[in-house]
Write a protein that holds these residues in place. Structure first.
Motif, PDB file in Angstrom:
ATOM      1  N   PHE A 174      -7.996   2.564  12.586  1.00 50.24           N
ATOM      2  CA  PHE A 174      -8.777   2.514  11.461  1.00 50.24           C
ATOM      3  C   PHE A 174      -9.820   3.512  11.512  1.00 50.24           C
ATOM      4  N   TYR A 178      -4.972   7.708   9.894  1.00 45.37           N
ATOM      5  CA  TYR A 178      -3.753   6.680   9.451  1.00 45.37           C
ATOM      6  C   TYR A 178      -4.371   6.119   8.100  1.00 45.37           C
ATOM      7  N   GLU A 180      -4.409   3.095   7.239  1.00 45.01           N
ATOM      8  CA  GLU A 180      -4.825   1.675   7.489  1.00 45.01           C
ATOM      9  C   GLU A 180      -6.184   1.201   6.723  1.00 45.01           C
ATOM     10  N   TYR A 183      -6.077   1.598   3.079  1.00 45.36           N
ATOM     11  CA  TYR A 183      -5.189   0.537   2.474  1.00 45.36           C
ATOM     12  C   TYR A 183      -5.572  -0.880   2.263  1.00 45.36           C
ATOM     13  N   SER A 184      -6.395  -0.875   3.517  1.00 48.39           N
ATOM     14  CA  SER A 184      -7.299  -2.143   3.542  1.00 48.39           C
ATOM     15  C   SER A 184      -8.260  -2.610   2.575  1.00 48.39           C
ATOM     16  N   ARG A 213       0.768   3.098   0.811  1.00 44.21           N
ATOM     17  CA  ARG A 213       1.696   2.738   1.833  1.00 44.21           C
ATOM     18  C   ARG A 213       2.898   1.800   1.047  1.00 44.21           C
ATOM     19  N   ARG A 413      -1.326  -3.270  13.885  1.00 42.74           N
ATOM     20  CA  ARG A 413      -2.036  -2.685  12.798  1.00 42.74           C
ATOM     21  C   ARG A 413      -1.253  -3.081  11.434  1.00 42.74           C
ATOM     22  N   SER A 417      -4.216  -4.631   8.791  1.00 39.81           N
ATOM     23  CA  SER A 417      -4.581  -4.026   7.579  1.00 39.81           C
ATOM     24  C   SER A 417      -4.194  -4.653   6.358  1.00 39.81           C
ATOM     25  N   SER A 418      -3.363  -5.667   6.263  1.00 40.25           N
ATOM     26  CA  SER A 418      -2.957  -6.329   5.088  1.00 40.25           C
ATOM     27  C   SER A 418      -3.404  -7.706   4.979  1.00 40.25           C
TER      28      SER A 418
END
Length: 495
Positions: A174, A178, A180, A183-184, A213, A413, A417-418
């Motif tokens: 994070f 990346y 992540e 996206y989060s 993603r 991850r 992140s989801s």
């Protein structure tokens, strides 16, 4: 609600919001300092990974690259290369363009004045990528907190979940280059829009998430669930009132919303795949390295598919991703590495379905309840009880895909992140520990600076007095952060 109660609630939200944002920024600063220190103290591992040639063109450029090199390892190199060259190599198509596009926007819009003969463009992209994650991370934590306040859970649990997000075991991903973090933020914002009954905004955000993603399209399941719940509620209401015309009208309305929403949800994926085909399957293909052309010929195999989607083919060709492909004896250490998040995920899923089983009705209504759908009116008790089932189904899909179809160590991850449910479930574990601690808020105020004064830091200080599950959970988060940052920043394999 009386004015005094309203002001008290507002004060709680304001204080909690500040604590979440302050702790998020503090956690990123500490992560960056520790990562840079590890990168300086430990020699890089000679990993068999995609790397770029050095581009330092001045002492200033070299110093910036040295300072931020901890955040440009492993997949970060792919994102950096995509941002710089716009998918020069076919294998880069495994990395979706949302984050690289954001890096370019920040680079051109904010950092372009600094581009000169002394600072290379790639260096500015590296700075913009790290800067985006640093600024977006507290927004992600805050959005997760607001999402928790929008669903029927305790406000302190929502706050604990957001604080846990700040020390989640995949912390280095994070902060490094990346996707992540971005996206989060988009995922939590999409879910918040749905919980506040704003389906149009949610559909747009799902489309954005599918541009960031590949698993962003899975978020469309939340919108489908919301439409199904709306239809079933109207079906029961209209059927009971014997208004067939209203029933048909409701069905047509939901069908129209669905037909409009789905293309919006998939627009990010469709745009990227269209660009991929144009870039690598037409005469506009970019120049690729000789080794890659020798491996697969001048045109990628997926270009000839009836449905020319590049992602799954490239994942299988370059990373060996596929159903049960990772189930090998030599991968047992990676399965052990992913075991904590697998256990936490199934614990969260089981907890929700156990709740459903306690008041599940017989017949077709009981089947709908397993999908988190009720025939009762919105706002009813059963409606609130079933609200988390859709999050459990989402998490179930993600963890099953992680175990059977992916490099399983990525599950850490991937999930953190989801899925908001895994944070809420962990926060409930810590909430039990928090209630068992002595109520001495002044102790935290005296020991810690303002940005770190919160319940999670109190539990870290009073770690020995936590319940055993609480100790395990916090120990897991801290250990994976410390070890993961040290390994990842030096090109050693991690999650």
């Amino acid at each position: 609600m009386s004015p005094s109660n309203r002001s008290t609630t507002s004060s709680i939200y304001t204080t909690s919001s500040f604590q979440v944002i302050a702790f998020a920024l503090t956690s990123r600063l500490l992560t960056m300092v520790y990562a840079v220190a590890c990168d300086w103290a430990i020699n890089d591992h000679d990993a068999d990974a995609f790397k770029l040639n050095a581009t330092a063109i001045s002492d200033e450029d070299s110093k910036i690259n040295w300072f931020l090199s901890a955040f440009s390892k492993w997949d970060s190199v792919h994102f950096l290369h995509v941002a710089e060259t716009h998918y020069e190599f076919e294998k880069n198509l495994a990395f979706f363009p949302g984050y690289p596009v954001a890096m370019n926007i920040a680079g051109y819009g904010l950092l372009a004045p600094f581009a000169s003969q002394h600072i290379h463009w790639r260096t500015l992209l590296l700075v913009s990528g790290v800067g985006i994650n640093f600024l977006v991370f507290p927004l992600s934590a805050y959005t997760l907190y607001r999402l928790g306040c929008a669903v029927p859970i305790n406000e302190r649990v929502a706050k604990l979940a957001a604080l846990l997000f700040c020390i989640n075991p995949a912390g280095i991903f994070f902060t490094a280059l990346y996707s992540e973090t971005l996206y989060s933020l988009v995922t939590f914002a999409c879910l918040l829009a749905l919980e506040t009954d704003n389906k149009s905004v949610s559909a747009i955000l799902i489309g954005v998430s599918s541009f960031i993603r590949s698993n962003g399209i899975v978020n469309s399941g939340f919108l489908l669930h919301s439409l199904l719940q709306s239809y079933v509620s109207n079906l029961k209401l209209n059927y009971s009132e014997h208004t067939k015309l209203s029933l048909i009208r409701s069905f047509c309305l939901q069908a129209i919303i669905l037909m409009i929403s789905l293309p919006v949800c998939f627009c990010g994926l469709l745009l990227f795949q269209t660009y991929s085909y144009w870039k690598h399957c037409s005469n506009n293909s970019g120049v690729e390295d000789v080794q890659e052309l020798q491996i697969r010929g001048s045109t990628p195999a997926w270009c000839a598919f009836n449905l020319p989607l590049s992602y799954t083919h490239i994942q299988a060709q370059y990373w060996g991703v596929g159903i049960l492909n990772y189930w090998q004896y030599k991968q047992i250490p990676n399965f052990l590495l992913a075991l904590p998040i697998i256990i936490l995920s199934f614990h969260a899923i089981r907890s929700e379905f156990v709740k459903v089983s306690r008041f599940r009705r017989p017949g077709w209504e009981g089947t709908l309840m397993l999908l988190g759908v009720t025939t009762d009116r919105p706002g009813s008790v059963s409606h609130k009880r079933l609200l988390f089932v859709k999050y459990a189904l989402h998490l179930l899909f993600l963890i099953v895909v992680s175990i059977f179809c992916m490099h399983v160590q990525v599950a850490t991850r991937f999930i953190f992140s989801s899925s908001p449910l895994v944070y809420w479930s962990c926060a409930n574990i810590l909430y039990v520990s928090l209630d068992s601690l002595p109520k001495k808020p002044k102790e935290v105020a005296e020991l810690l600076p303002l940005p770190m004064r919160n319940e999670l830091m109190l539990m870290l200080i009073k770690w020995r007095k936590l319940t055993f599950p609480g100790k395990l959970l916090i120990g897991y988060c801290i250990a994976y952060n410390l070890i993961g940052i040290a390994l990842h920043s030096n090109f050693y394999p991690w999650t």
